[in-house]
Write a protein that holds these residues in place. Structure first.
Motif, PDB file in Angstrom:
ATOM      1  N   THR A 102      -2.323 -74.059 -13.470  1.00 49.65           N
ATOM      2  CA  THR A 102      -1.571 -72.867 -13.078  1.00 49.65           C
ATOM      3  C   THR A 102      -2.234 -71.620 -13.636  1.00 49.65           C
ATOM      4  OG1 THR A 102      -0.094 -73.216 -14.977  1.00 49.65           O
ATOM      5  CG2 THR A 102       0.669 -73.966 -12.832  1.00 49.65           C
ATOM      6  N   TYR A 103      -2.229 -70.576 -12.818  1.00 53.24           N
ATOM      7  CA  TYR A 103      -2.831 -69.290 -13.171  1.00 53.24           C
ATOM      8  C   TYR A 103      -1.868 -68.175 -12.759  1.00 53.24           C
ATOM      9  CZ  TYR A 103      -6.913 -72.347 -13.109  1.00 53.24           C
ATOM     10  OH  TYR A 103      -7.789 -73.387 -13.319  1.00 53.24           O
ATOM     11  N   GLN A 104      -1.742 -67.168 -13.602  1.00 51.17           N
ATOM     12  CA  GLN A 104      -0.930 -66.007 -13.245  1.00 51.17           C
ATOM     13  C   GLN A 104      -1.867 -64.964 -12.634  1.00 51.17           C
ATOM     14  OE1 GLN A 104       2.167 -67.028 -13.508  1.00 51.17           O
ATOM     15  NE2 GLN A 104       1.219 -68.780 -14.574  1.00 51.17           N
ATOM     16  N   CYS A 105      -1.589 -64.604 -11.389  1.00 50.76           N
ATOM     17  CA  CYS A 105      -2.534 -63.862 -10.563  1.00 50.76           C
ATOM     18  C   CYS A 105      -1.900 -62.566 -10.041  1.00 50.76           C
ATOM     19  CB  CYS A 105      -2.959 -64.712  -9.356  1.00 50.76           C
ATOM     20  SG  CYS A 105      -3.459 -66.395  -9.767  1.00 50.76           S
ATOM     21  N   THR A 106      -2.763 -61.696  -9.471  1.00 51.23           N
ATOM     22  CA  THR A 106      -2.266 -60.442  -8.918  1.00 51.23           C
ATOM     23  C   THR A 106      -2.872 -60.177  -7.539  1.00 51.23           C
ATOM     24  OG1 THR A 106      -3.998 -59.176 -10.040  1.00 51.23           O
ATOM     25  CG2 THR A 106      -1.891 -59.364 -11.166  1.00 51.23           C
ATOM     26  N   ALA A 107      -2.150 -59.339  -6.801  1.00 52.19           N
ATOM     27  CA  ALA A 107      -2.635 -58.790  -5.532  1.00 52.19           C
ATOM     28  C   ALA A 107      -2.036 -57.400  -5.415  1.00 52.19           C
ATOM     29  CB  ALA A 107      -2.208 -59.665  -4.356  1.00 52.19           C
ATOM     30  N   GLU A 108      -2.669 -56.533  -4.621  1.00 51.48           N
ATOM     31  CA  GLU A 108      -2.153 -55.168  -4.525  1.00 51.48           C
ATOM     32  C   GLU A 108      -2.327 -54.616  -3.117  1.00 51.48           C
ATOM     33  OE1 GLU A 108      -4.426 -53.325  -7.622  1.00 51.48           O
ATOM     34  OE2 GLU A 108      -6.008 -52.682  -6.240  1.00 51.48           O
ATOM     35  N   SER A 109      -1.526 -53.546  -2.848  1.00 51.55           N
ATOM     36  CA  SER A 109      -1.520 -52.939  -1.523  1.00 51.55           C
ATOM     37  C   SER A 109      -1.299 -51.446  -1.658  1.00 51.55           C
ATOM     38  CB  SER A 109      -0.403 -53.556  -0.677  1.00 51.55           C
ATOM     39  OG  SER A 109      -0.271 -52.895   0.563  1.00 51.55           O
ATOM     40  N   VAL A 110      -1.920 -50.679  -0.757  1.00 54.53           N
ATOM     41  CA  VAL A 110      -1.692 -49.238  -0.730  1.00 54.53           C
ATOM     42  C   VAL A 110      -0.676 -48.857   0.349  1.00 54.53           C
ATOM     43  CG1 VAL A 110      -3.959 -48.675  -1.672  1.00 54.53           C
ATOM     44  CG2 VAL A 110      -3.669 -48.863   0.815  1.00 54.53           C
TER      45      VAL A 110
END
Length: 474
Positions: free
Chosen positions: A129-137
């Motif tokens: 398990t990995y704690q991950c990120t994603a982003e949006s404008v």
């Protein structure tokens, strides 16, 4: 075509190929969020961002079981009318190839940033398990920005569901966890930039007072503030039934106390169940622009006879609750429907004073309010809600959708039963008791053509037919 693009196309093909069958199912809800096809579970990334409400959800588009989850996405301007948006996340990278599991969202630097758990089953069949990120404008198209937290020492790979918030110029995160000795826990992290995180330790766990024996895994933590106190919501797995308490396969509830950010310690009282119905799990909250703490939950429970629900035959399963406002009164959470839910009303169908009994019909998409000396309510010759003054117990009874045997859930009302507000959809009930003192959330699979209601007591009854076009999926 990239692997991400391939997964998206397959998911959209599944919607196109099966949406007709799903929408024709007479159990499909008319004003609750449900999957366009396949399986829906935990609410994710629940936030109001730049005036728009965004509700992401765990989604398996290819069948009605669990698996490598996507993040589906609905948005709304008013919390009543919802639009299905493009897929937010697909299980397409090395760190989330077995599923983009649950998480949260924050607003930072004009961007909407998602935190989620990347689930991986390696070549040996072991979990990572990995704690991950994603982003949006723009709040619609998201770019993954990789792994931010690897598994710390002291935990098994059952380590998931990051919830992130800001406090006094710093960022904080709680993660649902299982310790190496298989005890449910909440891990606590701190950051000044949302990229580098420091593990501050365990806030609370299942082998310490007053939570002894509270399960082997805690999912979906959410730490918030109500009325000047800290509240930790979480969903413990592994509790044993205890009388009228803990009767679902897994539970959802909360503790109330005070978080010392400097010491990374949460002092708190005992665990309180959040909902007394049959299907309620993985609640998540957000603080909106009006200062309201709003909760949404999955109207389902993991491993609780999911495959026996009759909607499986038509290619879909599960739905969300309506959004609810939370308040804290004398250490207890009250849950009430938002004022916006009145916009669902299409027309009034019942307004009547009852001295003994009312027997009539009602739409399968309705809101009902009952006030007075309430004895019994029977809906669709299927579900009964009854109050016993001697035991002070309010009990909901329904036939099991597995074998038809009668099953019950109950709560104690020392001050009696004097008000009910009930939201009926084609296959669900949300029952708000005594202006939010207790709530029963449940699926119901009565005969699709049954429309009977019977109310006993000395009461006033009011009901409305509700709109059936508030969820747009295509």
């Amino acid at each position: 075509m990239t692997y991400d693009e391939k997964l998206r196309k397959q998911a959209y093909d599944a919607i196109e190929n099966h949406q007709g069958m799903v929408k024709k199912d007479l159990y499909y809800p008319t004003y609750h969020i449900a999957p366009p096809v396949g399986l829906l579970n935990d609410p994710n990334g629940w936030i109001q961002w730049k005036g728009t409400y965004h509700l992401f959800f765990q989604w398996m588009p290819f069948h009605s079981g669990h698996g490598a989850k996507f993040w589906g996405h609905f948005s709304s301007e008013d919390l009543v009318n919802w639009t299905l948006e493009p897929i937010a996340l697909t299980p397409s990278q090395w760190f989330d190839k077995s599923g983009c599991y649950s998480g949260s969202a924050v607003s930072v630097d004009e961007k909407l940033k998602l935190f989620y758990t990347g689930n991986v089953k390696n070549e040996l069949g072991q979990r990572e398990t990995y704690q991950c990120t994603a982003e949006s404008v723009d709040g619609i198209t998201f770019t993954k920005t990789g792994v931010k937290i690897d598994l710390p020492e002291g935990y098994t790979p059952h380590f998931r569901d990051p919830k992130v918030w800001a406090y006094k110029g710093r960022w904080y995160m709680v993660v649902g966890a299982q310790t190496d000795n298989e005890v449910g826990a909440v891990a606590f992290f701190e950051s000044n930039d949302l990229d580098s995180w420091t593990h501050r330790g365990i806030l609370t766990k299942a082998d310490q007072d007053p939570l002894n024996n509270l399960g082997y895994m805690w999912e979906c933590p959410d730490l918030l503030e109500l009325n000047g106190q800290n509240v930790l919501l979480f969903s413990p797995q592994g509790l044993q039934a205890d009388g009228i308490d803990f009767n679902n396969q897994y539970q959802s509830g909360y503790v109330v106390g005070k978080l010392d950010y400097e010491k990374a310690e949460l002092s708190h009282g005992g665990f309180i169940e959040l909902d007394r119905g049959f299907e309620f799990y993985a609640p998540q909250t957000t603080l909106d622009d009006y200062g309201r703490r709003i909760l949404v939950a999955w109207m389902g429970v993991p491993d609780q006879n999911e495959s026996a629900q009759p909607t499986i035959a038509n290619g879909w399963v599960h739905q969300m609750t309506l959004p609810r406002e939370l308040t804290l009164v004398d250490g207890k959470i009250y849950q009430t429907p938002l004022n916006e839910m009145e916009q669902l009303r299409a027309c009034e169908s019942i307004e009547q004073s009852v001295s003994k009994e009312l027997a009539t019909s009602i739409s399968r998409g309705s809101e009902i309010q009952i006030e007075g000396e309430i004895s019994t309510i029977e809906l669709f010759n299927y579900t009964t809600l009854s109050y016993d003054k001697n035991t002070e117990l309010l009990t909901m009874e329904r036939p099991s959708y597995v074998d038809g045997s009668l099953e019950t859930r109950s709560c104690r009302l020392p001050q009696g039963l004097y008000h009910l507000r009930i939201f009926v959809d084609h296959s669900s009930l949300e029952i708000f008791v005594n202006y939010g003192e207790e709530v029963f959330t449940s699926r119901i699979f009565a005969d699709v053509f049954e429309d009977s209601i019977r109310v006993q007591g000395r009461v006033n009854v009011q009901a409305w037919d509700l709109k059936n076009d508030t969820i747009q999926v295509g």
